[in-house]
Design a protein around this motif. Structure first.
Motif, PDB file in Angstrom:
ATOM      1  N   ARG A 138      10.222 -25.135  17.931  1.00  0.00           N
ATOM      2  CA  ARG A 138       9.991 -25.850  16.681  1.00  0.00           C
ATOM      3  C   ARG A 138       8.946 -25.139  15.826  1.00  0.00           C
ATOM      4  NH1 ARG A 138       9.441 -32.192  17.692  1.00  0.00           N
ATOM      5  NH2 ARG A 138       9.500 -32.114  15.411  1.00  0.00           N
ATOM      6  N   GLU A 141      10.604 -22.384  14.028  1.00  0.00           N
ATOM      7  CA  GLU A 141      11.460 -22.861  12.945  1.00  0.00           C
ATOM      8  C   GLU A 141      10.676 -23.481  11.804  1.00  0.00           C
ATOM      9  OE1 GLU A 141      14.393 -25.555  14.379  1.00  0.00           O
ATOM     10  OE2 GLU A 141      15.686 -23.964  15.155  1.00  0.00           O
ATOM     11  N   GLU A 148      11.920 -25.142   7.992  1.00  0.00           N
ATOM     12  CA  GLU A 148      11.901 -26.528   8.454  1.00  0.00           C
ATOM     13  C   GLU A 148      13.094 -27.320   7.967  1.00  0.00           C
ATOM     14  OE1 GLU A 148       8.609 -30.087   8.807  1.00  0.00           O
ATOM     15  OE2 GLU A 148       8.342 -28.485   7.347  1.00  0.00           O
ATOM     16  N   SER A 178      16.156 -26.301   7.778  1.00  0.00           N
ATOM     17  CA  SER A 178      17.431 -25.825   8.269  1.00  0.00           C
ATOM     18  C   SER A 178      18.285 -27.013   8.690  1.00  0.00           C
ATOM     19  CB  SER A 178      17.229 -24.885   9.467  1.00  0.00           C
ATOM     20  OG  SER A 178      16.777 -25.616  10.586  1.00  0.00           O
ATOM     21  N   GLU A 216      20.246 -27.525  11.232  1.00  0.00           N
ATOM     22  CA  GLU A 216      20.095 -27.903  12.639  1.00  0.00           C
ATOM     23  C   GLU A 216      18.854 -28.762  12.843  1.00  0.00           C
ATOM     24  OE1 GLU A 216      19.065 -25.772  16.930  1.00  0.00           O
ATOM     25  OE2 GLU A 216      19.695 -24.546  15.223  1.00  0.00           O
ATOM     26  N   ASN A 217      17.763 -28.374  12.172  1.00  0.00           N
ATOM     27  CA  ASN A 217      16.521 -29.116  12.301  1.00  0.00           C
ATOM     28  C   ASN A 217      16.648 -30.517  11.717  1.00  0.00           C
ATOM     29  OD1 ASN A 217      13.462 -29.607  11.060  1.00  0.00           O
ATOM     30  ND2 ASN A 217      13.478 -28.623  13.057  1.00  0.00           N
ATOM     31  N   GLU A 264      18.559 -32.654  14.138  1.00  0.00           N
ATOM     32  CA  GLU A 264      17.709 -32.987  15.285  1.00  0.00           C
ATOM     33  C   GLU A 264      16.707 -34.085  14.931  1.00  0.00           C
ATOM     34  OE1 GLU A 264      14.430 -30.614  17.933  1.00  0.00           O
ATOM     35  OE2 GLU A 264      16.260 -29.551  17.374  1.00  0.00           O
ATOM     36  N   LYS A 265      16.065 -33.975  13.772  1.00  0.00           N
ATOM     37  CA  LYS A 265      15.108 -34.992  13.347  1.00  0.00           C
ATOM     38  C   LYS A 265      15.792 -36.348  13.197  1.00  0.00           C
ATOM     39  CE  LYS A 265      11.574 -32.369  10.876  1.00  0.00           C
ATOM     40  NZ  LYS A 265      10.902 -32.162   9.565  1.00  0.00           N
TER      41      LYS A 265
END
Length: 326
Positions: free
Chosen positions: A213, A216, A220, A222, A224-225, A228-229
């Motif tokens: 993390r 990344e 931040e 992105s 994918e991120n 995930e969040k």
């Protein structure tokens, strides 16, 4: 840079007696509390902190600063307590605090004086740190050392541009100094005391994800991120189907899966990764039953959850718990 105010943090603010609605109104920030996370720009984040500063009592500042109150939903506090001693814990805290706050924590060891000096600054250009934020972070570091060592460690010196109230001075244990700069100093021998909270097993599980993390952080936003969040908030509420997550993100399921495929990851892989991280945190909370943990991780029954946990880690939940105490 976008900064997230999690649902758990929103709940904590409410529990200590603050009105988040009023704070957002005074900061001129759109009230989107119906969302699982409140995403703020750096400018909004500063306004948010200054409005909190105007509202807080001394008792509420101490509640914010008690690491026992926030470690369960703020990873930097938790992994700091897993360290072997205070110096290692402070350095971990400084490294991973960036995941939740644009704070720079400089740690300098003065071997000549046998002291450690800690300096705090915001990683936001042309910004001033509010009184609450500066004092809170200094008190958090004191709380970290006291909690980790199980002893009443007192700083050698502490200073800031803001005056400290009598209640805060009593907690700190020494008379603070007013100064144009800030600093928190401890005896080196105090920060080298072993932590009774050390947990190498938990750290081995969490470190790879925290490092990823951090890597990344520069990207931040992105996709994918973002997925995930969203999953971190959606899984405990049992609303994490492909359709529900895609709708939350404002894209179609096909678009979401295509974007994830470009990162060589699937939706189900992300779900399982987040479920594991959640499970580890919930298992650490001794007041939760296995059935409650299974539900919070998105499983309808604890038997299915137990099988999944064994598949993820290679250990049964009982084996995992026993390793923590080693």
């Amino acid at each position: 840079m976008k900064l997230a105010i999690s649902k758990q943090f929103q709940t904590f603010i409410h529990e200590i007696g603050l009105s988040l609605d009023l704070i957002l109104q005074r900061a001129d920030i759109p009230n989107l509390l119906w969302k699982e996370e409140l995403i703020l720009s750096p400018t909004q984040y500063l306004k948010f902190l200054f409005e909190i500063d105007h509202e807080l009592t001394d008792e509420q500042i101490l509640a914010f600063s008690d690491i026992g109150n926030v470690k369960s939903f703020m990873p930097p506090f938790f992994v700091a307590l897993c360290a072997g001693n205070g110096l290692e814990g402070i350095r971990r805290f400084a490294k991973y605090k960036k995941l939740i706050c644009p704070l720079i924590i400089d740690v300098e060891v003065d071997e000549t004086k046998e002291e450690i000096n800690i300096y705090l600054n915001f990683d936001i250009p042309n910004s001033t740190m509010p009184r609450f934020t500066l004092h809170n972070e200094q008190l958090v570091l004191i709380s970290l050392l006291r909690t980790g060592t199980g002893t009443s460690i007192t700083p050698v010196r502490i200073k800031s541009p803001y005056p400290y109230s009598e209640k805060l001075r009593q907690y700190i244990g020494i008379a603070p100094t007013l100064d144009k700069t800030n600093a928190l100093t401890f005896h080196l021998q105090d920060v080298l005391l072993p932590f009774v909270t050390q947990n190498n097993v938990m750290w081995s599980y969490l470190e790879p994800e925290l490092k990823r993390r951090l890597n990344e952080l520069s990207t931040e936003n992105s996709f994918e991120n973002l997925v995930e969040k969203t999953l971190f908030s959606a899984i405990p509420s049992q609303t994490f189907s492909r359709e529900e997550i895609a709708t939350t993100l404002g894209v179609s399921v096909r678009t979401m899966q295509r974007k994830l495929k470009r990162k060589n990851i699937t939706f189900i892989q992300l779900v399982q990764k987040v479920q594991l991280l959640l499970a580890i945190n919930y298992i650490k909370a001794a007041d939760l039953s296995l059935a409650e943990i299974a539900s919070l991780v998105g499983y309808q029954d604890q038997a299915s959850f137990s099988r999944a946990f064994k598949h993820w880690t290679g250990d049964t939940i009982t084996q995992f718990k026993s390793k923590q105490s080693v």
